[in-house]
Design an enzyme around this catalytic site. Structure first.
Site: not given
Ligand code: CMC
Length: 429
Positions: A306, A363
């Site tokens: 991320h 996710d």
């Protein structure tokens, strides 16, 4: 006021330092070009703040996410999705009267114009649901014209916001029904947000939908966790498009398109493809990690890494726990859960991922839960979009509430040819 100093061309330029409520600091360069002739270069906006915002706070080093100051863990456990939507858009949790009005708006705006059904007939059954969603959201600006004016007005905004939040769910469910060749199911006014979506997705004249509180809770948690994430690729797209005074529907449509990509919201679909590939084709965890680390391939370990979180993504932790709890029930089995846990453990011990501070993101586990709910894989990113919508709307509103509205217009450093002249076709080699 604190200042940073930049020395350039023998001149010292003082740049104001702005401090946020959580102590984050930024150098305000809005007058840099006028004072020094320089612009800043930051490809991918890794160090660039595009706005000041009161909506969502993230501390990527400590794995903190808060909406309007409230920790995501509390909201995921205790709030409803419509409360969270209200909180993000209007700045505070609704009182009972406000909640009642907001719910009424959502109910009154849940059906889509009957003429819009013809759009579904025009799409091939193989159409990707994200393409359908973006098209239909933009098409709302054709059917609900009285909801918007170019002058931003509070009452019309309230209607537009409710219209989008409520209708996006109907559009998503209708596109699913279209893809499986079943008649669409109209929303039911007495059902709550998530229950109504599940009803429109899974009810049919021959096989009535049976409500399941566990599934409704999981879906609500998923939507809440997706609801906002400050300045990411899709939300910043909404702000950029909205800054030209494009209407809310058009701005949200562009955000949905930005969300589609596999590096962003499309990663949830890729994670399940990857886990299924391991399951079906007997690929080992080591092989999977090796291809993700191979710089010559474009393969990544989807659901990992991320831009902001460098210790853990709090949303992934909540979802992992949620998956573990729900799959403890022997009626609900999915071999992909164990593969995901094994893959995560192997990656977290691997030097490549440790060095780069790559952890599971939202996710990684969301797809497994969407699958358990019965959502088809190609609709996962649509689910992300339904969840993210309140955040996009809140960010659009915040930008419009600020005066003056400033159109987004970045600069660049040109690296192409210097002056050269046109050569007619007949003189070209
Ligand atoms: N698998 C393998 N290598 C990775 C991964 C990954 N998932 N993520 C980052 N890296 C490597 C990358 O190759 C680079 O290595 P090096 O320094 O040797 O060149 C380093 O880690 C830094 O990566 P980056 O691409 O420069 O980092 P970024 O901040 O630009 O990208 C990201 C962030 C999320 C796009 C990236 O981590 C990624 O592609 N992850 C997989 C896709 C994914 O799961 N996306 C969903 C993100 S969460 C939902 C959302 O908000 O969109």
């Amino acid at each position: 006021m604190e200042k940073a100093e930049l020395i350039y061309g023998g001149k010292t330029i003082g740049l104001p330092v702005v401090t946020g409520t959580e102590g984050e600091k930024a150098i305000d360069i809005s007058r840099l070009r006028q004072e020094s002739g320089l612009i800043t270069l930051d490809v991918g906006y890794q160090n660039t703040g595009s706005c000041m915002s009161e909506i969502t706070f993230i501390d990527g080093d400590r794995g903190i996410l808060r909406y309007r100051g409230i920790p995501i863990e509390e909201l995921a456990e205790r709030a409803s999705f419509s409360e969270v939507a209200y909180l993000l858009i209007y700045g505070d949790l609704p009182n009972r009267a406000e909640q009642a009005v907001f719910s009424q708006y959502l109910t009154q705006n849940s059906m889509i114009h009957e003429e819009m059904l013809r759009f579904f007939d025009g799409f091939p059954p193989t159409a990707h649901p994200m393409a359908i969603l973006a098209t239909m959201v933009n098409a709302m600006s054709v059917y609900y014209t009285d909801y918007y004016t170019e002058d931003f007005q509070a009452q019309t905004f309230d209607l537009m916001a409710a219209s989008l939040i409520s209708r996006i769910r109907t559009i998503a469910a209708y596109s699913y029904k279209h893809s499986i060749g079943q008649p669409h199911i109209y929303p039911k006014p007495d059902l709550k947000y998530t229950a109504n979506f599940l009803y429109m997705m899974f009810d049919s004249p021959v096989d009535p939908y049976v409500p399941d509180p566990d599934i409704e809770k999981v879906l609500s948690t998923l939507l809440i966790l997706h609801a906002d994430h400050e300045q990411n690729c899709s939300t910043s797209t909404v702000r950029l498009v909205g800054s030209s005074m494009a209407n809310l529907y058009a701005s949200i449509c562009s955000g949905i398109c930005a969300l589609w990509g596999p590096l962003h919201g499309g990663a949830n679909q890729k994670v399940i493809d990857m886990l299924e590939n391991i399951d079906r084709n007997g690929i080992s965890i080591e092989e999977c990690l090796a291809s993700a680390k191979d710089k010559n391939s474009r393969v990544r370990l989807f659901g990992f890494g991320h831009r902001v979180y460098k210790s853990h993504d709090p949303r992934a932790r909540i979802l992992k726990q949620c998956a573990k709890t729900i799959f403890r029930n022997s009626d609900r089995r999915d071999s992909l859960v164990n593969i995901a846990i094994e893959l995560e453990e192997a990656a977290l011990k691997d030097e490549f991922f440790i060095e780069r501070k790559l952890y599971p993101n939202i996710d990684f586990y969301s797809g497994i839960l969407f699958r358990m709910i019965g959502i088809p894989t190609n609709m996962f990113t649509v689910m992300f979009a339904i969840g993210r919508l309140p955040g996009m709307i809140a960010q659009w509103k915040e930008m419009h509430d600020a005066t003056p509205l400033k159109i987004g217009r970045p600069r660049q450093i040109y690296t192409g040819s210097t002056l050269r002249h046109y050569i007619p076709l007949e003189e070209r080699p």
